[in-house]
Design a protein around this motif. Structure first.
Motif, PDB file in Angstrom:
ATOM      1  N   TYR A   1      34.849  35.661 172.136  1.00 19.57           N
ATOM      2  CA  TYR A   1      35.875  36.450 171.461  1.00 19.57           C
ATOM      3  C   TYR A   1      35.912  37.857 172.059  1.00 19.57           C
ATOM      4  CZ  TYR A   1      32.095  38.745 168.879  1.00 19.57           C
ATOM      5  OH  TYR A   1      30.970  39.447 168.547  1.00 19.57           O
ATOM      6  N   VAL A   2      36.967  38.577 171.711  1.00 16.57           N
ATOM      7  CA  VAL A   2      37.134  39.984 172.096  1.00 16.57           C
ATOM      8  C   VAL A   2      37.390  40.785 170.827  1.00 16.57           C
ATOM      9  CG1 VAL A   2      38.546  41.649 173.348  1.00 16.57           C
ATOM     10  CG2 VAL A   2      38.033  39.434 174.388  1.00 16.57           C
ATOM     11  N   SER A   3      36.714  41.932 170.707  1.00 19.98           N
ATOM     12  CA  SER A   3      36.902  42.792 169.537  1.00 19.98           C
ATOM     13  C   SER A   3      37.209  44.216 169.986  1.00 19.98           C
ATOM     14  CB  SER A   3      35.650  42.782 168.656  1.00 19.98           C
ATOM     15  OG  SER A   3      34.554  43.353 169.338  1.00 19.98           O
ATOM     16  N   ARG A   4      37.816  44.965 169.082  1.00 15.94           N
ATOM     17  CA  ARG A   4      38.151  46.355 169.378  1.00 15.94           C
ATOM     18  C   ARG A   4      37.710  47.228 168.217  1.00 15.94           C
ATOM     19  NH1 ARG A   4      44.184  47.119 170.421  1.00 15.94           N
ATOM     20  NH2 ARG A   4      43.607  46.410 172.516  1.00 15.94           N
ATOM     21  N   ALA A   5      37.019  48.330 168.538  1.00 18.92           N
ATOM     22  CA  ALA A   5      36.618  49.309 167.522  1.00 18.92           C
ATOM     23  C   ALA A   5      37.263  50.642 167.879  1.00 18.92           C
ATOM     24  CB  ALA A   5      35.105  49.441 167.480  1.00 18.92           C
TER      25      ALA A   5
ATOM     26  N   LEU B   1      35.006  51.468 177.570  1.00 21.01           N
ATOM     27  CA  LEU B   1      35.064  52.613 176.669  1.00 21.01           C
ATOM     28  C   LEU B   1      36.231  53.507 177.070  1.00 21.01           C
ATOM     29  CD1 LEU B   1      33.672  54.143 174.326  1.00 21.01           C
ATOM     30  CD2 LEU B   1      32.317  55.347 176.061  1.00 21.01           C
ATOM     31  N   TYR B   2      37.045  53.903 176.069  1.00 17.83           N
ATOM     32  CA  TYR B   2      38.223  54.734 176.300  1.00 17.83           C
ATOM     33  C   TYR B   2      38.101  56.011 175.467  1.00 17.83           C
ATOM     34  CZ  TYR B   2      40.234  50.414 178.171  1.00 17.83           C
ATOM     35  OH  TYR B   2      40.468  49.271 178.903  1.00 17.83           O
ATOM     36  N   LEU B   3      38.613  57.112 176.029  1.00 15.21           N
ATOM     37  CA  LEU B   3      38.617  58.384 175.308  1.00 15.21           C
ATOM     38  C   LEU B   3      39.926  59.100 175.591  1.00 15.21           C
ATOM     39  CD1 LEU B   3      36.857  60.401 173.569  1.00 15.21           C
ATOM     40  CD2 LEU B   3      36.332  61.547 175.744  1.00 15.21           C
TER      41      LEU B   3
ATOM     42  N   ASN C   1      34.578  70.528 166.823  1.00 15.26           N
ATOM     43  CA  ASN C   1      35.363  70.255 165.615  1.00 15.26           C
ATOM     44  C   ASN C   1      36.768  69.725 165.895  1.00 15.26           C
ATOM     45  OD1 ASN C   1      33.196  71.179 163.966  1.00 15.26           O
ATOM     46  ND2 ASN C   1      33.871  73.293 164.310  1.00 15.26           N
ATOM     47  N   ASN C   2      37.130  69.512 167.171  1.00  9.66           N
ATOM     48  CA  ASN C   2      38.408  68.865 167.475  1.00  9.66           C
ATOM     49  C   ASN C   2      38.251  67.350 167.397  1.00  9.66           C
ATOM     50  OD1 ASN C   2      39.517  71.339 167.898  1.00  9.66           O
ATOM     51  ND2 ASN C   2      40.020  71.027 170.061  1.00  9.66           N
ATOM     52  N   LYS C   3      39.360  66.663 167.098  1.00  6.34           N
ATOM     53  CA  LYS C   3      39.358  65.203 167.040  1.00  6.34           C
ATOM     54  C   LYS C   3      39.749  64.629 168.394  1.00  6.34           C
ATOM     55  CE  LYS C   3      40.344  63.967 162.222  1.00  6.34           C
ATOM     56  NZ  LYS C   3      41.321  63.261 161.342  1.00  6.34           N
ATOM     57  N   TYR C   4      38.966  63.650 168.881  1.00  6.18           N
ATOM     58  CA  TYR C   4      39.273  62.959 170.131  1.00  6.18           C
ATOM     59  C   TYR C   4      39.251  61.454 169.855  1.00  6.18           C
ATOM     60  CZ  TYR C   4      38.236  67.509 172.215  1.00  6.18           C
ATOM     61  OH  TYR C   4      38.228  68.844 172.530  1.00  6.18           O
ATOM     62  N   TYR C   5      40.375  60.816 170.149  1.00  2.00           N
ATOM     63  CA  TYR C   5      40.477  59.372 169.894  1.00  2.00           C
ATOM     64  C   TYR C   5      39.498  58.634 170.804  1.00  2.00           C
ATOM     65  CZ  TYR C   5      42.344  54.640 169.786  1.00  2.00           C
ATOM     66  OH  TYR C   5      42.481  53.273 169.679  1.00  2.00           O
ATOM     67  N   LEU C   6      38.726  57.692 170.222  1.00  2.00           N
ATOM     68  CA  LEU C   6      37.710  56.923 170.942  1.00  2.00           C
ATOM     69  C   LEU C   6      37.920  55.443 170.642  1.00  2.00           C
ATOM     70  CD1 LEU C   6      35.035  57.243 172.665  1.00  2.00           C
ATOM     71  CD2 LEU C   6      33.817  57.042 170.493  1.00  2.00           C
ATOM     72  N   GLU C   7      37.819  54.618 171.692  1.00  2.00           N
ATOM     73  CA  GLU C   7      38.030  53.180 171.511  1.00  2.00           C
ATOM     74  C   GLU C   7      37.073  52.410 172.414  1.00  2.00           C
ATOM     75  OE1 GLU C   7      42.118  51.708 171.622  1.00  2.00           O
ATOM     76  OE2 GLU C   7      41.459  50.154 173.018  1.00  2.00           O
ATOM     77  N   ILE C   8      36.499  51.316 171.880  1.00  2.13           N
ATOM     78  CA  ILE C   8      35.646  50.434 172.670  1.00  2.13           C
ATOM     79  C   ILE C   8      36.183  49.015 172.554  1.00  2.13           C
ATOM     80  CG2 ILE C   8      33.994  50.218 170.752  1.00  2.13           C
ATOM     81  CD1 ILE C   8      31.816  49.801 172.928  1.00  2.13           C
TER      82      ILE C   8
END
Length: 233
Positions: free
Chosen positions: A4-8, A32-34, A72-79
């Motif tokens: 399977y493949v999952s995304r967080a 890993l993506y940023l 304190n800045n928000k950075y979108y993160l995805e794995i």
């Protein structure tokens, strides 16, 4: 569950401003993506692993380049995680380079060890002096003239010595021959050093002695107190 493949997805909020690197490990693979903001559309792949590993440093591509982030800045993160079979996991770690924390204050912090090696070599300077703008001339030997004067007005047994560099000849008189005076001078230790030998300087005239140093002299009164006048020019 296998195959399977999952995304967080989420946000990384750095506690301090500075340079960060991100690392990923997984079973069986992950990317890993940023994003440079909280917008998912700005994300880029910064690290990945293609096979199962429980280490963050087994492959160079598991670690991202240094990324400058603001506290304190928000950075979108995805794995994005891929699982084939067996054990399954995906983990992410962040490394802050310029933190003030040490492993004495937080055990999880790792202090960087740096080794400085210094080597040097000595290169002697070479200088070249070039002389120009003058005509070539034939060398001329220096001539020193010794004048003797008998102050008594007649025969005197007063004596004198000639010398160079505080070394003097044997006693000489006004009746000493030119050859004997020349031989006495040639016995001075500095003349062979200057290249003057019997073969190229005999006979030497006492009134025209060819020298490379200033002649020195000493006079001694005669038996009746007569004196000699002497000068070197």
């Amino acid at each position: 569950m296998d195959n399977y493949v999952s995304r967080a997805r989420g946000y990384f909020i750095p506690p301090y401003s500075g340079n960060y690197s991100f690392m990923v490990k997984a079973d069986d693979g992950a990317s890993l993506y940023l994003s440079n903001s909280e917008n998912p559309n700005d994300k880029t792949k910064i690290a990945f692993v293609k096979s199962n590993t429980k280490s963050y440093s087994k492959y160079p591509e598991q670690k991202s380049q240094r990324i400058d982030l603001t506290a304190n800045n928000k950075y979108y993160l995805e794995i994005l995680h891929r699982e084939n079979s067996g054990e399954a996991f995906a983990k992410v770690a962040a490394h802050l380079y310029n933190t003030k924390l040490t492993n004495e204050s937080i055990p999880a912090a790792k202090q960087e060890n740096q080794k400085i090696s210094v080597s040097s070599s000595i290169v002697r300077e070479k200088q070249t002096i070039t002389l120009s703008g003058f005509s070539t001339r034939t060398s001329v030997d220096e001539v020193q003239v010794v004048d003797l004067t008998e102050n008594s007005g007649g025969f005197s047994d007063a004596t004198f010595r000639l010398g160079l560099d505080k070394v003097y000849t044997t006693l000489l008189t006004t009746s000493t021959s030119e050859t004997d005076i020349g031989n006495a001078l040639l016995q001075l230790p500095c003349l062979p050093f200057l290249g003057i030998s019997n073969s190229d300087r005999l006979p030497l005239k006492p009134t025209e002695l060819v020298m490379y140093l200033i002649l020195q002299y000493k006079t001694y009164p005669g038996s009746n107190g007569e004196t000699l006048g002497i000068s070197v020019t």
